[in-house]
Write a protein that holds these residues in place. Structure first.
Motif, mmCIF file in Angstrom:
data_model
loop_
_atom_site.group_PDB
_atom_site.id
_atom_site.type_symbol
_atom_site.label_atom_id
_atom_site.label_comp_id
_atom_site.label_asym_id
_atom_site.label_seq_id
_atom_site.Cartn_x
_atom_site.Cartn_y
_atom_site.Cartn_z
ATOM 1 N N PHE A 276 0.841 -1.200 0.000
ATOM 2 C CA PHE A 276 0.000 0.000 0.000
ATOM 3 C C PHE A 276 0.877 1.251 0.000
ATOM 4 O O PHE A 276 1.897 1.303 0.685
ATOM 5 C CB PHE A 276 -0.871 0.032 1.260
ATOM 6 N N SER A 277 0.424 2.227 -0.808
ATOM 7 C CA SER A 277 0.980 3.570 -0.722
ATOM 8 C C SER A 277 -0.191 4.454 -0.344
ATOM 9 O O SER A 277 -1.062 4.722 -1.174
ATOM 10 C CB SER A 277 1.572 3.991 -2.065
ATOM 11 N N ASP A 279 -3.714 5.003 0.468
ATOM 12 C CA ASP A 279 -4.881 4.155 0.230
ATOM 13 C C ASP A 279 -4.744 3.317 -1.040
ATOM 14 O O ASP A 279 -5.584 2.469 -1.315
ATOM 15 C CB ASP A 279 -6.148 5.024 0.095
ATOM 16 N N SER A 280 -3.712 3.587 -1.844
ATOM 17 C CA SER A 280 -3.582 2.882 -3.125
ATOM 18 C C SER A 280 -2.925 1.531 -2.945
ATOM 19 O O SER A 280 -1.977 1.379 -2.174
ATOM 20 C CB SER A 280 -2.742 3.710 -4.099
ATOM 21 N N VAL A 281 -3.428 0.561 -3.716
ATOM 22 C CA VAL A 281 -2.885 -0.794 -3.665
ATOM 23 C C VAL A 281 -1.855 -0.961 -4.780
ATOM 24 O O VAL A 281 -2.129 -0.637 -5.937
ATOM 25 C CB VAL A 281 -4.022 -1.828 -3.857
ATOM 26 N N CYS A 282 -0.671 -1.440 -4.431
ATOM 27 C CA CYS A 282 0.389 -1.673 -5.414
ATOM 28 C C CYS A 282 0.787 -3.136 -5.364
ATOM 29 O O CYS A 282 1.330 -3.590 -4.347
ATOM 30 C CB CYS A 282 1.610 -0.806 -5.112
ATOM 31 N N VAL A 297 4.223 0.080 -9.357
ATOM 32 C CA VAL A 297 3.680 1.354 -8.862
ATOM 33 C C VAL A 297 3.198 2.238 -10.016
ATOM 34 O O VAL A 297 3.039 3.456 -9.863
ATOM 35 C CB VAL A 297 4.725 2.108 -7.992
ATOM 36 N N ASP A 299 0.384 2.780 -11.362
ATOM 37 C CA ASP A 299 -0.870 3.517 -11.205
ATOM 38 C C ASP A 299 -0.798 4.644 -10.173
ATOM 39 O O ASP A 299 -1.786 5.365 -9.988
ATOM 40 C CB ASP A 299 -2.006 2.548 -10.847
ATOM 41 N N LEU A 300 0.331 4.774 -9.492
ATOM 42 C CA LEU A 300 0.459 5.893 -8.553
ATOM 43 C C LEU A 300 0.758 7.176 -9.326
ATOM 44 O O LEU A 300 1.410 7.134 -10.372
ATOM 45 C CB LEU A 300 1.597 5.641 -7.555
ATOM 46 N N ASP A 301 0.332 8.305 -8.776
ATOM 47 C CA ASP A 301 0.643 9.577 -9.433
ATOM 48 C C ASP A 301 1.940 10.180 -8.907
ATOM 49 O O ASP A 301 2.263 11.319 -9.152
ATOM 50 C CB ASP A 301 -0.527 10.555 -9.267
#
Ligand SMILES: *Cc1c(COP(=O)(O)O)cnc(C)c1O
Length: 344
Positions: A276-277, A279-282, A297, A299-301
């Motif tokens: 997790f980053s 709330d995002s799931v990686c 990663v 999909d992370l911005d």
């Protein structure tokens, strides 16, 4: 930060003990064997003593000695493996209470440490530790004459409430102990949750204190943050990690974090676990290697500095399921390389 950080929430641990304690009318002890299920028996023991625990259980006399140094005099420290050959000094000097498992242990104890407190462990069907019913029948009157402080047994299937073994062991334990004027204990975490029939005078939860199944309402005690040490772009068709088990299907960003199976992150959990980053799931991609894990990663911005593997969204039981094992094994495999932080 180049090693992963393990945060142990002693406040959550103490809350879990209080919650389990509130489910019973009997005394609630704490099991802190295997160095407090990997979290440090001294830290865990002191936090639980402050929460109100007065009795502790360990597997071996050596563990009892270490715990006594951490707790000081006062709390009762009992030893599941009983009085083993060569243990007399450790038991005496650290004021430990061995749970005697056999006639041999009984003889060793009364000869080696006459008058020293002891308990008795009976086998009610698990066939692992404790006196068999017939052995107990023969020894019972002599043993009772020496004033045991506790009679205990252990359930084999308590994490499955509907399992007929539970009622069978309860009956066997009652047949061996009903009518005796000695405190009794049958339940660990699973047994405690089975209800009052299983509570007797003392419950002895372990894994539930640390946030593990079958105490589903437990607060998470461990958080594990993995530092990102490199991030790279991977083109479609390129592979990641040993044995090329993952191939990029799109332009991807792959983060490499500093932890691996040498830190107890079992290789078999592989890509079934996530990180997790915020709330995002990686997702984990490719093989878990000894010191490193690779994570998608894309999909992370942003480029993360840390990815979290254990928290209240993915617990030791979730990781365990991904690896085909149990939360107990994940906890007790936690590596020594982590930077540890105790909070609460
Ligand atoms: C490990 C153990 C416990 C604690 O069990 P949990 O399932 O962790 O609650 C209690 N009693 C005995 C005899 C044990 O070996």
């Amino acid at each position: 930060m180049s090693t992963a950080r393990l945060t142990i929430d002693l406040g959550a641990l103490a809350d879990n003990w209080r919650t389990l304690d509130s489910f019973t009318r009997c005394e609630t002890a704490a099991v802190v064997k295997a160095n407090g299920y990997g979290l440090d028996a001294g830290q865990v023991g002191r936090a639980l003593a402050m929460a109100g625990a007065r009795q502790f259980f360990v597997a071996a006399a050596e563990e009892g000695a270490a715990l006594r140094r951490a707790l000081g005099p006062g709390p009762v420290i009992s030893v599941f493996s009983g009085h083993c050959a060569g243990d007399a000094e450790l038991i005496r000097d650290n004021d430990l209470v061995p749970m005697l498992n056999s006639v041999d242990q009984m003889l060793r104890h009364v000869e080696g440490l006459p008058g020293h407190p002891f308990g008795i462990q009976l086998d009610s069907g698990m066939n692992r530790l404790g006196m068999e019913p017939a052995e107990w029948g023969a020894l019972r009157d002599i043993a009772l004459g020496q004033n045991p402080t506790l009679i205990m047994s252990h359930l084999a299937c308590a994490d499955e409430p509907a399992h007929p073994m539970n009622a069978q062991q309860l009956q066997a334990f009652r047949e061996m102990t009903d009518g005796l004027d000695v405190p009794r204990s049958l339940a660990a975490t699973g047994g405690l949750l089975l209800g009052p029939d299983y509570h007797f005078d003392l419950c002895r939860p372990g894994v539930g204190l640390y946030g593990g199944h079958p105490f589903e309402d437990a607060l998470a005690v461990v958080t594990l943050d993995l530092p990102v040490i490199q991030i790279r772009d991977v083109a479609p068709g390129e592979t990641v990690g040993y044995s090329n088990t993952w191939t990029a299907q799109r332009p991807s960003r792959i983060a490499t974090v500093a932890a691996g199976y040498a830190d107890g992150l079992i290789r078999a959990m592989g890509a079934r676990a996530v990180t997790f980053s915020g709330d995002s799931v990686c997702p984990i991609v490719g093989r878990v290697s000894m010191d490193l894990i690779t994570i998608d990663v894309t999909d992370l911005d942003h480029d993360p500095e840390v990815l979290t593997l254990l928290n209240d969204r993915q617990t030791v039981d979730d990781i365990a399921e991904a690896a085909g094992t149990i939360g107990y094994e994940i906890l007790t495999s936690i590596g020594l390389r982590y930077m540890r932080r105790y909070i609460g």
